[in-house]
Design an enzyme around this catalytic site. Structure first.
Site, PDB file in Angstrom:
ATOM      1  N   SER A 122       0.793  -1.236   0.000  1.00  0.00           N
ATOM      2  CA  SER A 122       0.000   0.000   0.000  1.00  0.00           C
ATOM      3  C   SER A 122       0.818   1.276   0.000  1.00  0.00           C
ATOM      4  O   SER A 122       0.244   2.381  -0.060  1.00  0.00           O
ATOM      5  CB  SER A 122      -0.950   0.011   1.199  1.00  0.00           C
ATOM      6  OG  SER A 122      -2.040  -0.852   0.964  1.00  0.00           O
ATOM      7  N   LYS A 162      -0.154   3.725  -2.596  1.00  0.00           N
ATOM      8  CA  LYS A 162      -1.188   4.755  -2.501  1.00  0.00           C
ATOM      9  C   LYS A 162      -0.617   6.170  -2.460  1.00  0.00           C
ATOM     10  O   LYS A 162      -1.341   7.141  -2.734  1.00  0.00           O
ATOM     11  CB  LYS A 162      -2.075   4.481  -1.291  1.00  0.00           C
ATOM     12  CG  LYS A 162      -2.905   3.200  -1.426  1.00  0.00           C
ATOM     13  CD  LYS A 162      -3.824   3.001  -0.235  1.00  0.00           C
ATOM     14  CE  LYS A 162      -4.700   1.760  -0.383  1.00  0.00           C
ATOM     15  NZ  LYS A 162      -3.986   0.498  -0.120  1.00  0.00           N
ATOM     16  N   SER A 167      -5.585   3.498   4.613  1.00  0.00           N
ATOM     17  CA  SER A 167      -5.131   2.550   3.587  1.00  0.00           C
ATOM     18  C   SER A 167      -6.285   1.725   3.025  1.00  0.00           C
ATOM     19  O   SER A 167      -6.128   0.545   2.718  1.00  0.00           O
ATOM     20  CB  SER A 167      -4.039   1.626   4.149  1.00  0.00           C
ATOM     21  OG  SER A 167      -3.219   1.143   3.103  1.00  0.00           O
ATOM     22  N   LYS A 219       3.216   6.511   5.164  1.00  0.00           N
ATOM     23  CA  LYS A 219       2.360   5.484   4.555  1.00  0.00           C
ATOM     24  C   LYS A 219       2.855   4.104   4.960  1.00  0.00           C
ATOM     25  O   LYS A 219       4.052   3.816   4.868  1.00  0.00           O
ATOM     26  CB  LYS A 219       2.354   5.585   3.027  1.00  0.00           C
ATOM     27  CG  LYS A 219       1.315   4.666   2.384  1.00  0.00           C
ATOM     28  CD  LYS A 219      -0.098   5.144   2.662  1.00  0.00           C
ATOM     29  CE  LYS A 219      -1.154   4.066   2.430  1.00  0.00           C
ATOM     30  NZ  LYS A 219      -1.202   3.069   3.504  1.00  0.00           N
TER      31      LYS A 219
END
Length: 303
Positions: free
Chosen positions: A61, A64, A120, A227
């Site tokens: 992720s 993203k 997320s 993140k």
């Protein structure tokens, strides 16, 4: 004359003190549970620590962050205030993936972006790609064009969530991605938001979501952007831009062993910079890193 002498001595002392404050600890004193890592001082572009910095690996992720950059590049054609409908039809990786975000429900694009970065949420990330002005396929193309523009030469994206193992990058490339993300005020703010109650439409309902990185709630961290990520092929991942010891740092931690080991690694990095030693990593994590290192070295030998 005496005053001049005192000023010179004080100047030399101050210079020595500042230098001592920015001395990099011995990399051998930093133990990590992450197989691939890079720590860069963004004020000097000095790499303070690296392990497999150019290994091309799945990034889960962390993807993203790139999704968010492409969304914001499209704002001349799309509004952050527009209500958009959750849609994942063209993201094959979303089949049978659980989510608290209901298909067909609506959020404003800004909140959809917040959900993708903070919590997320895969359906939020997929929806942003589906609602791109040029269409879904154009969004994926734009991700790779953006990567090239940032100088991410060893990165490739095939979908917007990070679920696909085909989304790959390197620690060195991801240091560029976190800088670009932190330099965008909106991405920076959204990625470190601790928690929000989201008000959905169609049907109307409210649900709370939380940041997947607990460090954004820690008083001893100054984080500019963040993140997390996890898939089985990628392991636990963490991307941070943070200030430690008056240094602005890019911290990239990929393929970490254990549910919270990526968070533990970030704390070990901070401790290493503050004290010169990170402390030990659990033996099982070290064994995992050694096994993965062997795989990486074997793959290099096969080239």
């Amino acid at each position: 004359m005496r005053t001049f002498f005192v000023l010179v001595v004080l100047s030399l002392f101050a210079s020595t003190f500042v230098h001592a404050q920015t001395v990099t600890p011995d990399p051998a004193k930093l133990q990590l549970a992450s197989v691939n890592a890079l720590i860069m001082d963004l004020n000097t572009n000095e790499v303070l620590y690296s392990r497999n910095p150019d290994a091309v690996v799945p990034i889960a992720s962390v993807t993203k962050m790139m999704t968010a950059l492409v969304v914001l590049d499209d704002l001349d054609k799309a509004s952050l205030d527009e209500w958009i409908t959750v849609d994942v039809a063209q993201t094959a990786e979303m089949k049978n993936v659980f989510s608290h975000v209901r298909i067909g429900s609506q959020l404003q694009r800004r909140d959809m972006l917040l959900l993708a970065l903070m919590a997320s949420e895969n359906r939020a990330a997929a929806t942003l790609a589906h609602r791109y002005s040029g269409g879904y396929d154009a969004f994926i193309k734009a991700m790779n064009v953006k990567a090239a523009a940032l100088g991410m030469r060893n990165s490739h994206f095939v979908e917007p969530t990070g679920l696909a193992a085909g989304n790959v990058s390197t620690p060195r490339d991801l240091a560029l991605l976190i800088q670009a993300s932190a330099n965008n005020p909106l991405i920076s703010a959204l990625s470190i938001t601790p928690k929000k109650d989201f008000h959905f439409r169609s049907p109307r309902h409210v649900r709370a979501f939380y940041n997947t990185n607990p460090l954004v709630r820690a008083s001893n961290w100054r984080i500019d952007a963040s993140k997390t990520g996890f898939t089985n092929p990628a392991g636990r991942c963490l991307l941070l831009q943070a200030e430690i010891q008056k240094r602005r740092l890019a911290i990239v931690l990929l393929d970490s062993f254990g549910k919270r080991s990526h968070i533990g690694d970030a704390d070990r990095v901070r401790r290493w910079l503050e004290t010169g030693s990170s402390g030990a990593v659990h033996a099982s994590a070290l064994a995992y890193v050694q096994r993965r290192q062997s795989v990486i070295l074997a793959s290099k030998g096969a080239l």
